[in-house]
Design an enzyme around this catalytic site. Sequence first.
Site, mmCIF file in Angstrom:
data_model
loop_
_atom_site.group_PDB
_atom_site.id
_atom_site.type_symbol
_atom_site.label_atom_id
_atom_site.label_comp_id
_atom_site.label_asym_id
_atom_site.label_seq_id
_atom_site.Cartn_x
_atom_site.Cartn_y
_atom_site.Cartn_z
ATOM 1 N N SER A 124 0.840 -1.182 0.038
ATOM 2 C CA SER A 124 0.004 0.098 0.040
ATOM 3 C C SER A 124 0.911 1.245 0.118
ATOM 4 O O SER A 124 1.914 1.283 0.566
ATOM 5 C CB SER A 124 -0.914 0.036 1.277
ATOM 6 O OG SER A 124 -1.569 1.149 1.326
ATOM 7 N N TYR A 149 -2.629 -1.393 10.808
ATOM 8 C CA TYR A 149 -2.842 -1.551 9.402
ATOM 9 C C TYR A 149 -1.614 -1.218 8.421
ATOM 10 O O TYR A 149 -0.996 -2.143 7.670
ATOM 11 C CB TYR A 149 -4.123 -1.144 8.695
ATOM 12 C CG TYR A 149 -4.252 -1.439 7.202
ATOM 13 C CD1 TYR A 149 -4.473 -2.576 6.519
ATOM 14 C CD2 TYR A 149 -3.890 -0.197 6.329
ATOM 15 C CE1 TYR A 149 -4.429 -2.540 5.279
ATOM 16 C CE2 TYR A 149 -3.829 -0.247 5.061
ATOM 17 C CZ TYR A 149 -3.956 -1.395 4.487
ATOM 18 O OH TYR A 149 -3.779 -1.598 3.129
ATOM 19 N N LYS A 153 1.803 -3.641 6.416
ATOM 20 C CA LYS A 153 2.120 -3.798 5.091
ATOM 21 C C LYS A 153 3.615 -3.354 5.248
ATOM 22 O O LYS A 153 4.385 -3.928 4.542
ATOM 23 C CB LYS A 153 1.442 -2.554 4.336
ATOM 24 C CG LYS A 153 -0.096 -2.859 4.157
ATOM 25 C CD LYS A 153 -0.209 -4.437 3.156
ATOM 26 C CE LYS A 153 -1.779 -4.599 3.074
ATOM 27 N NZ LYS A 153 -1.874 -5.890 2.300
HETATM 28 C C1 UD1 Z 1 -6.799 4.534 3.311
HETATM 29 C C2 UD1 Z 1 -5.614 4.105 4.033
HETATM 30 C C3 UD1 Z 1 -4.890 3.094 3.055
HETATM 31 C C4 UD1 Z 1 -5.807 2.099 2.582
HETATM 32 C C5 UD1 Z 1 -7.225 2.466 2.203
HETATM 33 C C6 UD1 Z 1 -8.084 1.357 1.660
HETATM 34 C C7 UD1 Z 1 -4.248 5.335 5.367
HETATM 35 C C8 UD1 Z 1 -3.574 6.954 5.440
HETATM 36 N N1 UD1 Z 1 -4.748 5.133 4.308
HETATM 37 O O1 UD1 Z 1 -6.706 5.375 2.409
HETATM 38 O O2 UD1 Z 1 -3.885 2.707 3.804
HETATM 39 O O3 UD1 Z 1 -5.076 1.234 1.431
HETATM 40 O O4 UD1 Z 1 -7.804 3.316 2.930
HETATM 41 O O5 UD1 Z 1 -8.522 0.659 2.961
HETATM 42 O O6 UD1 Z 1 -4.119 4.493 6.159
HETATM 43 N N2 UD1 Z 1 -13.432 10.554 3.012
HETATM 44 C C9 UD1 Z 1 -14.288 11.434 3.199
HETATM 45 N N3 UD1 Z 1 -15.489 10.871 3.806
HETATM 46 C C10 UD1 Z 1 -15.654 9.616 4.184
HETATM 47 C C11 UD1 Z 1 -14.524 8.637 3.728
HETATM 48 C C12 UD1 Z 1 -13.451 9.129 2.989
HETATM 49 O O7 UD1 Z 1 -14.288 12.689 3.335
HETATM 50 O O8 UD1 Z 1 -16.687 9.315 4.626
HETATM 51 C C13 UD1 Z 1 -11.828 11.382 2.662
HETATM 52 C C14 UD1 Z 1 -10.791 11.032 3.440
HETATM 53 O O9 UD1 Z 1 -10.711 11.931 4.304
HETATM 54 C C15 UD1 Z 1 -9.894 11.000 2.397
HETATM 55 C C16 UD1 Z 1 -10.525 10.457 1.183
HETATM 56 O O10 UD1 Z 1 -11.962 10.592 1.274
HETATM 57 O O11 UD1 Z 1 -9.197 12.407 2.120
HETATM 58 C C17 UD1 Z 1 -10.054 9.065 0.657
HETATM 59 O O12 UD1 Z 1 -10.419 8.279 1.782
HETATM 60 P P1 UD1 Z 1 -10.297 6.731 1.804
HETATM 61 O O13 UD1 Z 1 -11.236 6.230 0.752
HETATM 62 O O14 UD1 Z 1 -10.656 6.052 3.271
HETATM 63 O O15 UD1 Z 1 -9.012 6.391 1.781
HETATM 64 P P2 UD1 Z 1 -7.474 6.763 2.299
HETATM 65 O O16 UD1 Z 1 -7.807 7.309 3.645
HETATM 66 O O17 UD1 Z 1 -6.684 7.610 1.254
#
Ligand code: UD1
Length: 347
Positions: A124, A149, A153
């Site tokens: 990841s 998590y 990795k």
């Molecule tokens: C996270 C993990 C990554 C993992 C991936 C898939 C970290 C830093 N990142 O990625 O290792 O492989 O999940 O499980 O640990 N967001 C919202 N509202 C929501 C959900 C998300 O605003 O309800 C935003 C988050 O703040 C972020 C973006 O959407 O900016 C993407 O979030 P997400 O899909 O959870 O992925 P990551 O956090 O990038």
Amino acid sequence: MKILLTGGAGYIGSHTTVALLTAGYNVVVLDDFSNSSPEAVRRMEKLTGKAISLYEANAADKAKVFEILKREMPESIIHFAGLKAVGESVEKPVEYYRNNIDTTLTLLECMRDLGLSRFVFSSSATVYGEAHTPPFTEEMTKGSCTNPYGWTKWIQEQILADAQEASEKGLISGWKTPLSVVMLRYFNPVGSHESGLIGEDPQGIPNNLMPFISQVAVGMRDKLIVFGDDYDTPDGTCRRDYIHVMDLAEGHVKAAEYAAAHEGIEVFNLGSGKPYSVLEMVEAFSKACGHDIAYEIGARRAGDIQDSWANAEKAKRLLGWEAKRGIEEICHDAWKWQSQNPNGYGE
Ligand code: UD1
């Protein structure tokens, strides 16, 4: 070539299974269905018209894994199986370290004892941590992870690098040829197969952005909470490198071919190289589904980094791979899966 996929019925594993079968490879799936469904396997067979050898087993169950590998003797193993919910890993660190690290150690021990030497690992982009400014390149030093998590990795990468080095030096009896390891650092895998037959089926409330947006779009949830709009980005929301899961799957086909043709260890970023903000994703999805996605701005989520995207030049140069599908196709396919299967693989 016969390829065994641990976690082959899961989200990325199922799409990779389809890509491998389509490319003409034999596929063996090992999955314990702890976060996946046998229905996914039936759909993959329907989609490809090909049979999949399926074993229900946990990848850390050494006796079972040894028996399966001995019977199948795959040329390559692609290791997807693992716990992957960031928030849950903070609450259950012991389970995350035990499960994720055990699976890799178990596979390596069995491979050593059977003389199997090709391994493709699901890593990841989280291993880059916050130490660098994107785009991230593979030679950057790994950073500090923000959750257990991510550390699993990080540690699995280290275990693979150490095992590969020892095999290279002939220090480990069992491997007649040095281990061939390819580690793939995924950015943000999203979307689904264009058929809408397979896709992401999160259990409970989705942690990740795209499945949450999809469930709002289909009416299962009222609104999305955007985690912070006060970041130093053009619209204030975090930026990520969203990669279509079929592009990612095709990257695994190339990685397995690379591992078969080379000895040694390589790490590749699998990303599109293009960042999109949370609000840009909301807008793209509302175009795909034809109506607005309700959202509200909330507080920042602990552990989120502002920006993350790939430099994917190395994969292009050495694997001949690059992401082909853009944000419209991502949202179109994600919506097709969600609207055709509002309850995922369940009834
Ligand atoms: C996270 C993990 C990554 C993992 C991936 C898939 C970290 C830093 N990142 O990625 O290792 O492989 O999940 O499980 O640990 N967001 C919202 N509202 C929501 C959900 C998300 O605003 O309800 C935003 C988050 O703040 C972020 C973006 O959407 O900016 C993407 O979030 P997400 O899909 O959870 O992925 P990551 O956090 O990038």
